[in-house]
Design an enzyme around this catalytic site. Structure first.
Site, PDB file in Angstrom:
ATOM      1  N   ASP A   1       0.846  -1.195   0.000  1.00 44.35           N
ATOM      2  CA  ASP A   1       0.000   0.000   0.000  1.00 44.35           C
ATOM      3  C   ASP A   1       0.883   1.247   0.000  1.00 44.35           C
ATOM      4  O   ASP A   1       2.110   1.169  -0.160  1.00 44.35           O
ATOM      5  CB  ASP A   1      -1.015  -0.042   1.159  1.00 44.35           C
ATOM      6  CG  ASP A   1      -0.366   0.150   2.538  1.00 44.35           C
ATOM      7  OD1 ASP A   1       0.865   0.329   2.620  1.00 44.35           O
ATOM      8  OD2 ASP A   1      -1.115   0.112   3.540  1.00 44.35           O
TER       9      ASP A   1
ATOM     10  N   CYS B   1       2.647  -3.675   4.098  1.00 39.90           N
ATOM     11  CA  CYS B   1       1.867  -2.470   4.428  1.00 39.90           C
ATOM     12  C   CYS B   1       2.522  -1.865   5.663  1.00 39.90           C
ATOM     13  O   CYS B   1       3.720  -2.086   5.894  1.00 39.90           O
ATOM     14  CB  CYS B   1       0.381  -2.783   4.596  1.00 39.90           C
ATOM     15  SG  CYS B   1      -0.057  -3.850   5.986  1.00 39.90           S
TER      16      CYS B   1
ATOM     17  N   THR C   1       2.054  -2.473   8.906  1.00 39.84           N
ATOM     18  CA  THR C   1       2.401  -3.530   9.865  1.00 39.84           C
ATOM     19  C   THR C   1       2.524  -4.911   9.229  1.00 39.84           C
ATOM     20  O   THR C   1       3.033  -5.838   9.871  1.00 39.84           O
ATOM     21  CB  THR C   1       1.307  -3.642  10.944  1.00 39.84           C
ATOM     22  OG1 THR C   1       0.062  -3.922  10.265  1.00 39.84           O
ATOM     23  CG2 THR C   1       1.169  -2.358  11.742  1.00 39.84           C
TER      24      THR C   1
ATOM     25  N   VAL D   1      -0.093  -6.561   8.774  1.00 42.05           N
ATOM     26  CA  VAL D   1      -1.243  -7.263   9.346  1.00 42.05           C
ATOM     27  C   VAL D   1      -2.464  -7.202   8.421  1.00 42.05           C
ATOM     28  O   VAL D   1      -2.999  -8.229   7.999  1.00 42.05           O
ATOM     29  CB  VAL D   1      -1.590  -6.697  10.744  1.00 42.05           C
ATOM     30  CG1 VAL D   1      -2.897  -7.297  11.259  1.00 42.05           C
ATOM     31  CG2 VAL D   1      -0.467  -6.983  11.724  1.00 42.05           C
ATOM     32  N   GLY D   2      -2.894  -5.993   8.095  1.00 40.50           N
ATOM     33  CA  GLY D   2      -4.120  -5.869   7.298  1.00 40.50           C
ATOM     34  C   GLY D   2      -4.006  -6.546   5.953  1.00 40.50           C
ATOM     35  O   GLY D   2      -4.918  -7.263   5.508  1.00 40.50           O
TER      36      GLY D   2
ATOM     37  N   HIS E   1       7.084 -25.757   7.771  1.00 42.87           N
ATOM     38  CA  HIS E   1       6.021 -26.454   8.512  1.00 42.87           C
ATOM     39  C   HIS E   1       4.621 -26.113   8.021  1.00 42.87           C
ATOM     40  O   HIS E   1       3.738 -26.968   8.045  1.00 42.87           O
ATOM     41  CB  HIS E   1       6.098 -26.119  10.004  1.00 42.87           C
ATOM     42  CG  HIS E   1       7.303 -26.706  10.679  1.00 42.87           C
ATOM     43  ND1 HIS E   1       7.446 -26.726  12.047  1.00 42.87           N
ATOM     44  CD2 HIS E   1       8.424 -27.287  10.170  1.00 42.87           C
ATOM     45  CE1 HIS E   1       8.601 -27.298  12.363  1.00 42.87           C
ATOM     46  NE2 HIS E   1       9.217 -27.641  11.242  1.00 42.87           N
ATOM     47  N   ASN E   2       4.410 -24.859   7.655  1.00 43.71           N
ATOM     48  CA  ASN E   2       3.046 -24.398   7.356  1.00 43.71           C
ATOM     49  C   ASN E   2       2.780 -24.247   5.863  1.00 43.71           C
ATOM     50  O   ASN E   2       1.674 -23.879   5.467  1.00 43.71           O
ATOM     51  CB  ASN E   2       2.773 -23.057   8.052  1.00 43.71           C
ATOM     52  CG  ASN E   2       3.183 -23.063   9.510  1.00 43.71           C
ATOM     53  OD1 ASN E   2       4.108 -22.347   9.916  1.00 43.71           O
ATOM     54  ND2 ASN E   2       2.551 -23.894  10.309  1.00 43.71           N
TER      55      ASN E   2
ATOM     56  N   ARG F   1       4.653 -35.039   8.383  1.00 44.38           N
ATOM     57  CA  ARG F   1       3.694 -34.872   9.484  1.00 44.38           C
ATOM     58  C   ARG F   1       2.932 -33.555   9.405  1.00 44.38           C
ATOM     59  O   ARG F   1       1.869 -33.413  10.016  1.00 44.38           O
ATOM     60  CB  ARG F   1       4.414 -34.987  10.830  1.00 44.38           C
ATOM     61  CG  ARG F   1       5.283 -33.797  11.204  1.00 44.38           C
ATOM     62  CD  ARG F   1       6.028 -34.031  12.503  1.00 44.38           C
ATOM     63  NE  ARG F   1       6.624 -32.829  13.053  1.00 44.38           N
ATOM     64  CZ  ARG F   1       7.766 -32.291  12.633  1.00 44.38           C
ATOM     65  NH1 ARG F   1       8.431 -32.853  11.633  1.00 44.38           N
ATOM     66  NH2 ARG F   1       8.253 -31.207  13.216  1.00 44.38           N
ATOM     67  N   HIS F   2       3.486 -32.611   8.667  1.00 45.09           N
ATOM     68  CA  HIS F   2       2.847 -31.297   8.582  1.00 45.09           C
ATOM     69  C   HIS F   2       1.631 -31.298   7.650  1.00 45.09           C
ATOM     70  O   HIS F   2       0.759 -30.443   7.767  1.00 45.09           O
ATOM     71  CB  HIS F   2       3.846 -30.245   8.105  1.00 45.09           C
ATOM     72  CG  HIS F   2       5.056 -30.154   8.981  1.00 45.09           C
ATOM     73  ND1 HIS F   2       4.992 -29.749  10.293  1.00 45.09           N
ATOM     74  CD2 HIS F   2       6.356 -30.464   8.738  1.00 45.09           C
ATOM     75  CE1 HIS F   2       6.210 -29.795  10.827  1.00 45.09           C
ATOM     76  NE2 HIS F   2       7.047 -30.230   9.908  1.00 45.09           N
TER      77      HIS F   2
HETATM   78  C1  RB5 Z   1      -2.389   2.324   6.585  1.00 43.56           C
HETATM   79  O1  RB5 Z   1      -2.473   3.485   7.342  1.00 43.56           O
HETATM   80  C2  RB5 Z   1      -2.167   1.129   7.498  1.00 43.56           C
HETATM   81  O2  RB5 Z   1      -3.333   0.884   8.229  1.00 43.56           O
HETATM   82  C3  RB5 Z   1      -1.761  -0.084   6.713  1.00 43.56           C
HETATM   83  O3  RB5 Z   1      -0.577   0.180   6.018  1.00 43.56           O
HETATM   84  C4  RB5 Z   1      -1.490  -1.331   7.527  1.00 43.56           C
HETATM   85  O4  RB5 Z   1      -0.625  -1.099   8.577  1.00 43.56           O
HETATM   86  C5  RB5 Z   1      -2.673  -2.098   7.941  1.00 43.56           C
HETATM   87  O5  RB5 Z   1      -2.597  -3.183   8.520  1.00 43.56           O
END
Ligand code: RB5
Length: 152
Positions: A8, A65, A67, A69-70, A98-99, A132-133
């Protein structure tokens, strides 16, 4: 290896760095991320990279991105995708071994370029061990298909 990369607006510089790093190592990088610093929405790029990997156009994917995460949550909504957020290389290695993870994600606001290099190296060099995985990977697929029973 043919690798899809996506990002992003927060992760532009990190994307450019990792893309160049992978190309220097001889990989073909398919860039499905944004090249603009204008605010955008990470699910777009998570989906694009996930589709490229799940559809077989690319072997593995890299998502970045703020983090990680998103964008990985979005990618994991695509059937067949196992995207993992890593902030260090050990988890990236084990995620492949493993995954059978097929996308690695990380945060441009969380780690620096040198750590990101180590993470993609670990992820790309490692190989799925099977054995096993596989039973657990099959269970994850069963959850995805709505046919998993906790008594299994
Ligand atoms: C964008 O501001 C931020 O939310 C995105 O880059 C990311 O960290 C989301 O998980």
């Amino acid at each position: 290896m043919r690798i899809a990369i996506g990002n992003d607006h927060v992760a532009l510089q990190m994307k450019y760095h990792i893309k160049a790093y992978l190309e220097e190592k001889g990989h073909e990088v398919i860039d499905l991320g944004t090249d603009s610093s204008v605010r955008t929405d990470y699910p777009i790029y998570g989906k694009k990279v996930a589709d490229a990997v799940a559809g077989g156009a690319c072997e593995l994917g890299v998502l970045i991105c703020g983090t990680g995460v998103g964008i990985s949550i979005a990618a994991n909504k695509v059937k067949g995708i196992r995207a993992v957020v890593c902030s260090e290389p050990y988890s990236a290695k084990l995620a492949r071994e493993h995954n059978n993870a097929n996308i690695v994600a990380f945060g441009a606001r969380v780690i620096g370029e040198a750590t990101a290099e180590m993470i993609v190296d670990a992820f790309l060099i490692a190989e799925y061990e099977g054995g096993r995985h596989q039973r657990r990977i099959d269970m994850i697929s069963d959850i995805e298909e709505g046919r998993f029973s906790c008594s299994d």
